[in-house]
Design an enzyme around this catalytic site. Structure first.
Site, PDB file in Angstrom:
ATOM      1  N   ARG A  44       0.857  -1.196   0.000  1.00  0.00           N
ATOM      2  CA  ARG A  44       0.000   0.000   0.000  1.00  0.00           C
ATOM      3  C   ARG A  44       0.893   1.246   0.000  1.00  0.00           C
ATOM      4  O   ARG A  44       0.650   2.208  -0.691  1.00  0.00           O
ATOM      5  CB  ARG A  44      -0.954   0.023   1.195  1.00  0.00           C
ATOM      6  CG  ARG A  44      -1.703   1.336   1.312  1.00  0.00           C
ATOM      7  CD  ARG A  44      -2.933   1.348   2.225  1.00  0.00           C
ATOM      8  NE  ARG A  44      -2.865   0.437   3.333  1.00  0.00           N
ATOM      9  CZ  ARG A  44      -2.084   0.598   4.427  1.00  0.00           C
ATOM     10  NH1 ARG A  44      -1.324   1.662   4.542  1.00  0.00           N
ATOM     11  NH2 ARG A  44      -2.085  -0.313   5.371  1.00  0.00           N
ATOM     12  N   LYS A  95      -8.699   5.969 -19.213  1.00  0.00           N
ATOM     13  CA  LYS A  95      -9.084   6.444 -20.544  1.00  0.00           C
ATOM     14  C   LYS A  95      -7.865   6.424 -21.475  1.00  0.00           C
ATOM     15  O   LYS A  95      -7.343   5.369 -21.757  1.00  0.00           O
ATOM     16  CB  LYS A  95      -9.733   7.821 -20.420  1.00  0.00           C
ATOM     17  CG  LYS A  95     -10.742   7.945 -19.244  1.00  0.00           C
ATOM     18  CD  LYS A  95     -11.979   7.095 -19.419  1.00  0.00           C
ATOM     19  CE  LYS A  95     -12.806   6.967 -18.133  1.00  0.00           C
ATOM     20  NZ  LYS A  95     -13.197   8.209 -17.483  1.00  0.00           N
ATOM     21  N   ASP A 140      -8.191  18.438 -14.375  1.00  0.00           N
ATOM     22  CA  ASP A 140      -8.469  17.079 -14.839  1.00  0.00           C
ATOM     23  C   ASP A 140      -8.071  17.036 -16.319  1.00  0.00           C
ATOM     24  O   ASP A 140      -8.736  17.620 -17.169  1.00  0.00           O
ATOM     25  CB  ASP A 140      -9.964  16.782 -14.639  1.00  0.00           C
ATOM     26  CG  ASP A 140     -10.355  15.360 -15.068  1.00  0.00           C
ATOM     27  OD1 ASP A 140      -9.644  14.769 -15.900  1.00  0.00           O
ATOM     28  OD2 ASP A 140     -11.403  14.881 -14.586  1.00  0.00           O
ATOM     29  N   TYR A 182     -17.279  15.781 -15.399  1.00  0.00           N
ATOM     30  CA  TYR A 182     -17.536  14.354 -15.324  1.00  0.00           C
ATOM     31  C   TYR A 182     -18.567  14.083 -14.226  1.00  0.00           C
ATOM     32  O   TYR A 182     -18.433  14.566 -13.095  1.00  0.00           O
ATOM     33  CB  TYR A 182     -16.222  13.629 -15.035  1.00  0.00           C
ATOM     34  CG  TYR A 182     -16.389  12.142 -14.957  1.00  0.00           C
ATOM     35  CD1 TYR A 182     -16.683  11.402 -16.087  1.00  0.00           C
ATOM     36  CD2 TYR A 182     -16.262  11.474 -13.750  1.00  0.00           C
ATOM     37  CE1 TYR A 182     -16.853  10.031 -16.011  1.00  0.00           C
ATOM     38  CE2 TYR A 182     -16.427  10.106 -13.668  1.00  0.00           C
ATOM     39  CZ  TYR A 182     -16.727   9.386 -14.809  1.00  0.00           C
ATOM     40  OH  TYR A 182     -16.888   8.033 -14.728  1.00  0.00           O
TER      41      TYR A 182
HETATM   42  C1  LIG Z   1     -13.676   8.663 -16.221  1.00  0.00           C
HETATM   43  C2  LIG Z   1     -13.367  10.022 -15.753  1.00  0.00           C
HETATM   44  C3  LIG Z   1     -13.133  10.300 -14.399  1.00  0.00           C
HETATM   45  C4  LIG Z   1     -13.223   9.222 -13.328  1.00  0.00           C
HETATM   46  O1  LIG Z   1     -12.224   8.271 -13.451  1.00  0.00           O
HETATM   47  P1  LIG Z   1     -12.411   6.705 -13.081  1.00  0.00           P
HETATM   48  O2  LIG Z   1     -11.123   6.123 -13.511  1.00  0.00           O
HETATM   49  O3  LIG Z   1     -13.601   6.203 -13.813  1.00  0.00           O
HETATM   50  O4  LIG Z   1     -12.618   6.657 -11.591  1.00  0.00           O
HETATM   51  C5  LIG Z   1     -12.814  11.595 -14.047  1.00  0.00           C
HETATM   52  N1  LIG Z   1     -12.753  12.590 -14.969  1.00  0.00           N
HETATM   53  C6  LIG Z   1     -12.989  12.355 -16.279  1.00  0.00           C
HETATM   54  C7  LIG Z   1     -12.896  13.480 -17.239  1.00  0.00           C
HETATM   55  C8  LIG Z   1     -13.308  11.081 -16.706  1.00  0.00           C
HETATM   56  O5  LIG Z   1     -13.558  10.865 -18.010  1.00  0.00           O
END
Ligand SMILES: *Cc1c(COP(=O)(O)O)cnc(C)c1O
Length: 384
Positions: free
Chosen positions: A51, A200, A175, A103
């Site tokens: 961890r 992604k 983000d 998101y």
């Molecule tokens: C998918 C996504 C998230 C969340 O991420 P996870 O890996 O699904 O927890 C946050 N911001 C954006 C822009 C996303 O596309």
């Protein structure tokens, strides 16, 4: 040669990486272990419990820091757990100003989890960065920016927001999931924290759920590392390996995503049955100039609305697609189509959603790296 001198397209492959010390394996081994032998209490080789740290995760964290031009990377179990760590830097009573078109899961975390702990969130449009000033109080501790925004493809001027954040001593987190560091490097534009859903584009193959944070500042990195270890939502060794493998082809994949994205956006814009196409590469996109100045290209994320805006038309299109898969998520090699109002953004109340343009007829595409002729033919048969 210091890897900091390497160009981006080399750092995706070599950034923060060196052959493994045990046998020289070129890819970091998947250290599938929870613990590490010690010769005497505290006598270990840098790792004591997975961890707190794991060599495969370290390899990924170093790669992330390198490609985002940061100094410290942290890999989490998901994008949302990475965001969770950022919000845990705050105290009850602190305020956050966030983009309103964001998101759905981030919105749910802010409203349904953290408001309960006394953190106050303001959701606003940030296409005009000067709008933010009127929401800043002496309690504001964090500005949360998504750009391009999801799913409306608004663009936020990161350097302008950073100027404001610095003036008021507020942390700025971006983000960067949609753009990826191949197209946009928020730390270079003045952000303090870059966040990714590595699920992604960074992973890129729709086979893993991982999150990431990258920062430059040591003190901030230490605080986030403390939270990562204290809360424990860490990225496992196998998942770290998969994202590392994905990052090695990030530059070639994104190039093709951009190329195909442009072809699909241009096709849709000319289609008589399509009312509106949201893609920052169009010169008449309201924030095109900022997009062109802070991004190197415009990506493969596109949203569009059918003429007449009927819910049923949108559903019929997403159900008829054959090469595009109807699915949540984005950023993989395969093309995906989504219906935000009933899928990714269903947790945002209809009224709130529609204020930012997420109407029932909106369709979002994550254009993959297949042959663009097949993608356009698929849209042609589905739209009719
Ligand atoms: C998918 C996504 C998230 C969340 O991420 P996870 O890996 O699904 O927890 C946050 N911001 C954006 C822009 C996303 O596309």
């Amino acid at each position: 040669m210091s890897e900091k001198k390497l160009k981006f397209n080399s750092r995706t492959i070599h950034g923060g990486q060196e052959p493994d010390k045990a046998y020289g394996s070129v890819m970091p081994p998947i250290y599938q272990t929870s613990t590490y032998a010690q010769t005497t209490p505290g006598g270990h080789q840098g790792y004591e419990y997975s961890r707190s740290g794991n060599p495969t995760r370290t390899a990924l964290e170093n790669s992330l820091a390198s490609i985002e031009n940061g100094n410290y990377g942290l890999a989490f179990a998901s994008g949302l757990s990475a965001i969770d760590a950022v919000i845990k830097l705050l105290e009850p009573g602190d305020e956050v100003v966030s983009t309103n078109d964001l998101y759905g899961g981030s919105y749910r975390l802010f409203r349904q989890v953290y408001e309960k702990y006394g953190i106050v969130f303001h959701f606003i449009g940030m296409q005009d960065a000067s709008e933010i000033a009127s929401y800043i109080t002496d309690k504001t501790k964090l500005i949360w920016v998504e750009t391009p925004t999801n799913p409306m493809m608004h663009i936020v001027d990161i350097a302008a927001v950073s100027g404001l954040a610095k003036k008021h001593d507020i942390l700025l987190a971006v983000d960067n999931t949609f753009a990826t560091p191949y197209l946009q490097r928020p730390l270079d534009l003045g952000a303090d924290i870059v966040m990714h859903s590595a699920t992604k584009y960074l992973g890129g193959h729709s086979d893993v759920v991982v999150g990431a944070l990258v920062v430059k500042d040591k003190e901030l990195a230490d605080k986030l590392y403390f939270l990562q270890n204290a809360s424990g939502a860490v990225c496992g060794p196998m998942d770290s390996f998969l994202v590392l493998r994905g990052i090695k082809t990030l530059h070639v994949r994104i190039q093709r995503h951009c190329e195909n994205g442009r072809a699909v956006a241009e096709y849709l814009a000319k289609h008589p049955k399509i009312e509106k196409v949201y893609w920052p590469g169009f010169e008449d996109h309201p924030n095109h100039d900022i997009a062109a100045s802070q991004m190197d290209d415009f990506g493969g994320m596109i949203s569009f609305v059918t003429r007449g805006c009927a819910y049923a038309d949108a559903i019929k299109i997403v159900e008829s697609l054959r090469v595009f898969t109807l699915a949540e998520s984005l950023g993989g090699v395969e093309s995906l189509a989504g219906h935000p109002a009933s899928m990714t953004h269903a947790s945002i109340p209809k009224e709130e959603r529609e204020k930012s343009g997420v109407v029932d007829a909106l369709i979002r595409l994550s254009v993959g790296i297949e042959d663009k002729d097949d993608l356009i033919a698929d849209l042609e048969q589905a739209i009719g």
